[in-house]
Scaffold this active site. Structure first.
Site, PDB file in Angstrom:
ATOM      1  N   ASP A  48      55.725 -46.606 -30.734  1.00  0.00           N
ATOM      2  CA  ASP A  48      56.077 -45.276 -30.507  1.00  0.00           C
ATOM      3  C   ASP A  48      57.508 -45.160 -29.921  1.00  0.00           C
ATOM      4  O   ASP A  48      57.940 -43.908 -29.779  1.00  0.00           O
ATOM      5  CB  ASP A  48      54.984 -44.659 -29.916  1.00  0.00           C
ATOM      6  CG  ASP A  48      54.732 -43.283 -30.173  1.00  0.00           C
ATOM      7  OD1 ASP A  48      55.243 -42.936 -31.315  1.00  0.00           O
ATOM      8  OD2 ASP A  48      54.548 -42.477 -29.175  1.00  0.00           O
TER       9      ASP A  48
ATOM     10  N   LYS B  35      44.050 -41.493 -26.639  1.00  0.00           N
ATOM     11  CA  LYS B  35      43.748 -41.676 -28.002  1.00  0.00           C
ATOM     12  C   LYS B  35      42.543 -42.334 -28.037  1.00  0.00           C
ATOM     13  O   LYS B  35      42.084 -43.297 -27.553  1.00  0.00           O
ATOM     14  CB  LYS B  35      44.916 -42.455 -28.690  1.00  0.00           C
ATOM     15  CG  LYS B  35      46.420 -41.566 -28.825  1.00  0.00           C
ATOM     16  CD  LYS B  35      47.478 -42.521 -29.161  1.00  0.00           C
ATOM     17  CE  LYS B  35      48.797 -41.831 -29.223  1.00  0.00           C
ATOM     18  NZ  LYS B  35      48.834 -40.891 -30.277  1.00  0.00           N
TER      19      LYS B  35
ATOM     20  N   ASP C  76      52.221 -45.576 -25.869  1.00  0.00           N
ATOM     21  CA  ASP C  76      51.544 -44.395 -25.889  1.00  0.00           C
ATOM     22  C   ASP C  76      50.179 -44.309 -26.022  1.00  0.00           C
ATOM     23  O   ASP C  76      49.522 -44.521 -27.064  1.00  0.00           O
ATOM     24  CB  ASP C  76      52.133 -43.414 -27.067  1.00  0.00           C
ATOM     25  CG  ASP C  76      51.430 -41.819 -26.855  1.00  0.00           C
ATOM     26  OD1 ASP C  76      50.899 -41.465 -25.837  1.00  0.00           O
ATOM     27  OD2 ASP C  76      51.793 -41.208 -28.053  1.00  0.00           O
TER      28      ASP C  76
ATOM     29  N   ASP D 298      49.096 -35.969 -25.228  1.00  0.00           N
ATOM     30  CA  ASP D 298      49.626 -36.978 -26.229  1.00  0.00           C
ATOM     31  C   ASP D 298      50.405 -36.316 -27.115  1.00  0.00           C
ATOM     32  O   ASP D 298      50.856 -36.666 -28.275  1.00  0.00           O
ATOM     33  CB  ASP D 298      48.146 -36.986 -27.321  1.00  0.00           C
ATOM     34  CG  ASP D 298      48.138 -38.254 -28.202  1.00  0.00           C
ATOM     35  OD1 ASP D 298      49.362 -39.008 -27.724  1.00  0.00           O
ATOM     36  OD2 ASP D 298      47.607 -38.168 -29.221  1.00  0.00           O
TER      37      ASP D 298
ATOM     38  N   GLU E 195      53.644 -35.941 -26.386  1.00  0.00           N
ATOM     39  CA  GLU E 195      54.653 -36.167 -25.473  1.00  0.00           C
ATOM     40  C   GLU E 195      56.133 -36.433 -25.848  1.00  0.00           C
ATOM     41  O   GLU E 195      57.001 -36.467 -25.308  1.00  0.00           O
ATOM     42  CB  GLU E 195      54.051 -37.581 -24.709  1.00  0.00           C
ATOM     43  CG  GLU E 195      54.213 -39.041 -25.397  1.00  0.00           C
ATOM     44  CD  GLU E 195      53.804 -39.031 -26.692  1.00  0.00           C
ATOM     45  OE1 GLU E 195      54.486 -39.667 -27.502  1.00  0.00           O
ATOM     46  OE2 GLU E 195      52.745 -38.508 -27.121  1.00  0.00           O
TER      47      GLU E 195
ATOM     48  N   ARG F 187      57.837 -34.669 -28.206  1.00  0.00           N
ATOM     49  CA  ARG F 187      58.708 -33.828 -27.872  1.00  0.00           C
ATOM     50  C   ARG F 187      59.270 -33.174 -26.464  1.00  0.00           C
ATOM     51  O   ARG F 187      60.309 -32.661 -26.365  1.00  0.00           O
ATOM     52  CB  ARG F 187      57.906 -32.553 -28.472  1.00  0.00           C
ATOM     53  CG  ARG F 187      56.981 -32.024 -27.907  1.00  0.00           C
ATOM     54  CD  ARG F 187      55.683 -31.390 -28.701  1.00  0.00           C
ATOM     55  NE  ARG F 187      55.054 -32.048 -29.850  1.00  0.00           N
ATOM     56  CZ  ARG F 187      54.392 -31.803 -30.889  1.00  0.00           C
ATOM     57  NH1 ARG F 187      53.947 -30.630 -30.857  1.00  0.00           N
ATOM     58  NH2 ARG F 187      53.704 -32.634 -31.622  1.00  0.00           N
TER      59      ARG F 187
ATOM     60  N   LYS G  32      63.214 -40.812 -29.525  1.00  0.00           N
ATOM     61  CA  LYS G  32      62.019 -40.658 -28.876  1.00  0.00           C
ATOM     62  C   LYS G  32      61.701 -42.150 -28.384  1.00  0.00           C
ATOM     63  O   LYS G  32      61.509 -43.156 -29.626  1.00  0.00           O
ATOM     64  CB  LYS G  32      60.851 -40.167 -29.693  1.00  0.00           C
ATOM     65  CG  LYS G  32      59.624 -40.400 -28.987  1.00  0.00           C
ATOM     66  CD  LYS G  32      58.329 -39.774 -29.924  1.00  0.00           C
ATOM     67  CE  LYS G  32      56.893 -40.407 -29.316  1.00  0.00           C
ATOM     68  NZ  LYS G  32      56.039 -40.172 -30.374  1.00  0.00           N
TER      69      LYS G  32
END
Length: 544
Positions: A324, A313, A306, A383, A385, A387, A301
């Site tokens: 991230d 967030k 993010d 959020d 994201e 996956r 990933k």
């Protein structure tokens, strides 16, 4: 098609005019970003400087720092046989006075003895594992990471593999995360580390240890960089630079139009709100003597920042979301270590790179997108994201390379930290043999994994009334449902594991780790790939 008159009216009213295609929108936003960046002079951090290492049969002059790795009191006299008897006696008294237990990573620094600036005693522990030895080296490296004076390691009597691991740990411990400081980095280049009495360790360290140190530094650097410096395109550029001239390496990069043609609606939905266009990068290394049967695929990933997107967030701690992309950094760093060491393996790192930002073009909750394998996904939270980018990356990886095994790595959920704390990463797999091999690698490298369930009940949490599945569920098993979602995009017969490293990837400084990125999973995956034993391709029956 929207009429010219309607567009003119929208402009007059101050409303946004939507671009006709997402590709055109990406190009427009990219041009806007380039114009902005052109006016900003970014500070480029100095490259990490590794201390030179030489090997010698006998000790030279007493200068700088002397490092003594010890498992017990009885080893001191043998390892320090050439030490002045008065100095040796002083060291023995100091160890007794400090009640030194010789435990793994325990340290004691002594000054004013003989001609040394200081003598650093480092405990290895009784019957030390390779992780104990490397950790002891890292503790010594952390003590010396701002010291430019020369150093001497008395390693006589240490087995060659332990001496090599200690040196590797020392190099990892010397890493500095102050990439963009303009003060405090003025000291001279670090002095030479002379290793005495361990010439047999030279070949192992030069072949594998140096490669791991360099790969870990690259992984930590790119993870620690702020998002105005590292974004999908610059991540790709830095990877190309790191692998330049390394034999056996090929790199393939997909841009937005290419991913659109392949139907990667899940990955593209994450980056569509950003001025930074998404990328999908695959780095394959095929070493001489690599076994046949398909490569080992490591998929990471790579969310370079993010915000959570429209599902924004909280502001507190959001700065850490520059890391991230730690999964993508770690899989890339793993292949870099293996390639630079010339390992006889066939391995691929796939980095799914996007920036998750809120804007008028961002994906929204309740949007439905179609992944590369044709499955439709209802976005419940923008959020969730990680996956999404992994789903298309995994489908593409299997279709393109037909790997023998797949491991995905992601800072996926906060829930895994609630379950395991920061000492373990979460492991999910349908194949028992995958769990065994990954957990062994984790224990050997000090990056332990704790297996969590992939229970069939998680599927119902992801059920959607409008699409094939939702990107997040209502149940409490946040890490488990995230892993289940990702598994929907891997063939059932493929040996696959998901590593959720969200709680272990970064944090504060310790006696063996720098602040910021830890480079977590590079050592684990490097060991996993080197020790890999093929698994039959059959439908996985385990996981709970």
């Amino acid at each position: 098609m929207r009429s010219v008159a309607a567009s003119a009216l929208a402009v007059a009213l101050g409303l946004a005019v939507l671009a006709p295609t997402s590709a055109e929108a990406q190009i427009r936003r990219q041009n806007q970003a380039s114009a902005t960046i052109a006016g900003v002079q970014s500070h480029i951090a100095a490259a990490q400087v590794n201390r030179p290492v030489t090997f010698a049969a006998q000790a030279g002059a007493e200068t700088g720092t002397l490092i003594l790795p010890l498992s017990s009191e009885g080893e001191l006299a043998a390892r320090a046989a050439s030490m002045d008897p008065a100095v040796l006696q002083s060291v023995q008294r100091a160890l007794t006075s400090a009640n030194f237990r010789y435990g793994a990573r325990q340290t004691l620094a002594l000054r004013g003895l003989g001609g040394w600036d200081r003598i650093v005693v480092v405990g290895l522990g009784a019957n030390p594992s390779m992780d104990d030895v490397q950790g002891a080296g890292a503790a010594a490296g952390r003590m010396l990471h701002t010291d430019s004076a020369p150093a001497t390691l008395w390693a006589g009597g240490l087995p060659a593999d332990q001496a090599a691991e200690f040196l590797t740990g020392f190099g990892l411990g010397e890493y500095r995360s102050d990439l963009h400081r303009t003060t405090g980095r003025e000291q001279a280049a670090p002095g030479v580390l002379t290793v005495v009495g361990a010439d047999a360790a030279r070949a192992q360290f030069e072949r594998r240890g140096r490669a791991l140190i360099e790969a870990m530094a690259w992984t930590r650097d790119i993870s620690n960089e702020p998002a105005n410096i590292v974004y999908p395109e610059s991540f790709v550029d830095r990877a190309r630079q790191a692998f330049a001239g390394v034999p056996g390496v090929t790199i393939e990069v997909l841009d937005v139009p290419q991913m659109e043609r392949l139907g990667m609606g899940a990955l593209l939905s994450v980056g569509q709100g950003s001025a930074r266009p998404s990328r999908l990068m695959a780095i394959r290394y095929r070493g001489q003597g690599a076994p046949e049967g398909g490569p080992i695929a490591l998929v990471g990933k790579g969310i370079t920042f993010d915000t959570g997107g429209i599902s924004l967030k909280p502001g507190a701690g959001m700065g850490n979301m520059k890391m991230d992309m730690s999964g993508a950094a770690s899989v890339t760093g793993t292949v870099l270590a293996l390639a630079k060491s010339g390992a006889p393996v066939d391995v691929i790192a796939v980095a799914a790179l996007a920036e998750n930002m809120p804007s008028s073009t961002a994906a929204r909750p309740a949007d439905v997108v179609t992944a590369m394998n044709g499955k439709t996904i209802e976005i419940i939270s923008t959020d969730a994201e990680g996956r999404m980018v992994l789903s298309d990356a995994l489908v593409w990886t299997e279709n393109t390379f037909n790997p023998s095994v797949v491991v995905d790595v992601a800072t996926l959920t906060g829930a895994v930290g609630g379950a395991l704390g920061s000492e373990y990463a979460g492991l999910f797999t349908r194949h028992e043999a995958m769990a065994d091999q990954l957990q062994r690698a984790g224990l050997a490298t000090g990056e332990p994994l704790w297996r969590l369930p992939l229970h069939p009940s998680y599927a119902r949490y992801l059920s959607s009334s409008i699409a094939d599945l939702r990107n997040t569920g209502d149940g409490g098993a946040g890490a488990g449902t995230g892993a289940w979602f990702i598994g929907e995009f891997v063939r059932p017969e493929t040996p696959w594991a998901h590593l959720d490293i969200a709680s272990a990837a970064y944090g504060g400084a310790s006696d063996v780790r720098p602040s910021g990125s830890y480079g977590y999973a590079v050592r684990l995956l490097e060991r996993f790939v080197l020790d890999w034993t093929p698994i039959a391709r059959e439908r996985g029956a385990g996981g709970y």
